[in-house]
Design a protein around this motif. Structure first.
Motif: not given
Length: 352
Positions: A261-278
């Motif tokens: 999930i972290l890899d997908l969040r970081e590689q998303a076209p528009k990363p969402q820092p709040d979701k990455i932090a969680k």
């Protein structure tokens, strides 16, 4: 089977199982002696069954361990031995065979042998249908593997159907918010991701993160409460830091799901820092709980770096609790602040 393949299979068989059970097999391979009474014959049969039950359990655990480690090729001979001994004890029509069939199916899926996996799952499904009162846990595992099989075959609608059944039975067995349910959500999210239905996939990935975050938070909070009572501050010496709060299955699933999930969040076209932090902090709690403190330090620092730029409800307090908990442990007092990797006690607005 070609000679080279047969040799490779035998080598894998020996490495994964025979070293552990070879000596234990000797009594089972020996011709039973002649008994001069029914009582002695009965005792001999009971001893044989007892040995076979023990070997079935031993090889089951070996196969399960290989699966946790991603060693699918080694898992197959171990699972085959487990199946063989279970059949000897319970017979061909017993529901007791289902766990071995499911391990064989999981290993086959891991190796990409879809037709072999389908065959094992058909056997498992047939055994479940013939078994009265089959447990929700077994049915959950069966439906998850069927979901993974159909996802691998590209039949996404069938995959979603079986994964929904996995979630249902796991929820019946453990509760709707238990980590045992997270696997079904995760694999369902992967299917939606492959269908490019990103809104649904993201929602399910968030649900998986929340389940693990809440699970780890409860374990962390339970320890943190001891800091509030002076009589309990030192209740856990260094050697008893709870690395066994998560079993092998949970550790394997947590690291697989959360890192994916972290890899997908970081590689998303528009990363969402709040979701990455969680996700990052959820992994920090995980590594603390399995006593991988250096990795926990690294992830805590990364979380703090992210939440300087974006506010995530409740996360700052959660970081504070984990930092304070780590610093209360005896192992922290033995290292220099620069070596421990945690922020200086004066960092941030809270002065931690």
């Amino acid at each position: 089977m070609p000679a080279s393949s047969e040799v490779e299979h035998q080598n894998a068989d020996w490495v994964s199982v025979h070293e552990k059970i070879c000596q234990l097999l000797i009594p089972l391979r020996t011709v039973l002696p002649f008994y001069d009474s029914e009582k002695k014959r009965q005792h001999g049969r009971e001893q044989k069954i007892s040995r076979e039950k023990f070997l079935a359990e031993l090889t089951h655990k070996a196969a399960q361990k290989f699966l946790f480690e991603g060693k699918h090729e080694d898992a197959i001979p171990a699972a085959l031995h487990s199946l063989k001994f279970t059949i000897s004890v319970h017979g061909w029509n017993s529901g007791e065979l289902v766990p071995a069939y499911l391990m064989l199916a999981e290993a086959s899926l891991g190796l990409g042998h879809l037709s072999q996996a389908e065959e094992y799952l058909s056997q498992a499904q047939w055994s479940v249908l013939k078994t009265t009162n089959c447990s929700n846990i077994i049915q959950s595992k069966l439906y998850r593997n069927l979901g993974l099989l159909y996802a691998a075959k590209g039949n996404f609608e069938e995959a979603l159907y079986y994964l929904a059944n996995d979630i249902y039975h796991a929820s019946c067995a453990f509760g709707t918010n238990d980590v045992a349910v997270s696997g079904g959500y995760f694999h369902m999210a992967d299917v939606f991701f492959r269908q490019n239905r990103m809104d649904v996939a993201n929602s399910l990935y968030t649900e998986v993160t929340e389940i693990w975050y809440n699970h780890f938070s409860r374990l962390i909070d339970h320890q943190f409460q001891s800091l509030l009572s002076p009589a309990e501050i030192n209740v856990l010496p260094e050697e008893e830091i709870p690395g066994d709060l998560l079993d092998e299955s949970q550790q394997s699933e947590a690291t697989q799901m959360l890192n994916a999930i972290l890899d997908l969040r970081e590689q998303a076209p528009k990363p969402q820092p709040d979701k990455i932090a969680k996700v990052v902090f959820t992994l920090a709690m995980f590594h603390y709980l399995i006593v991988d403190i250096p990795k926990a330090h690294e992830l805590i620092k990364r979380t703090l770096s992210i939440i300087k730029t974006v506010q995530v409800e409740g996360l700052e307090d959660a970081v504070h609790r984990l930092v304070k908990l780590i610093k209360s442990k005896p192992f922290y007092a033995k290292c220099e602040p620069s070596q421990c990797g945690l922020p200086n006690p004066a960092f941030g607005q809270r002065g931690w």
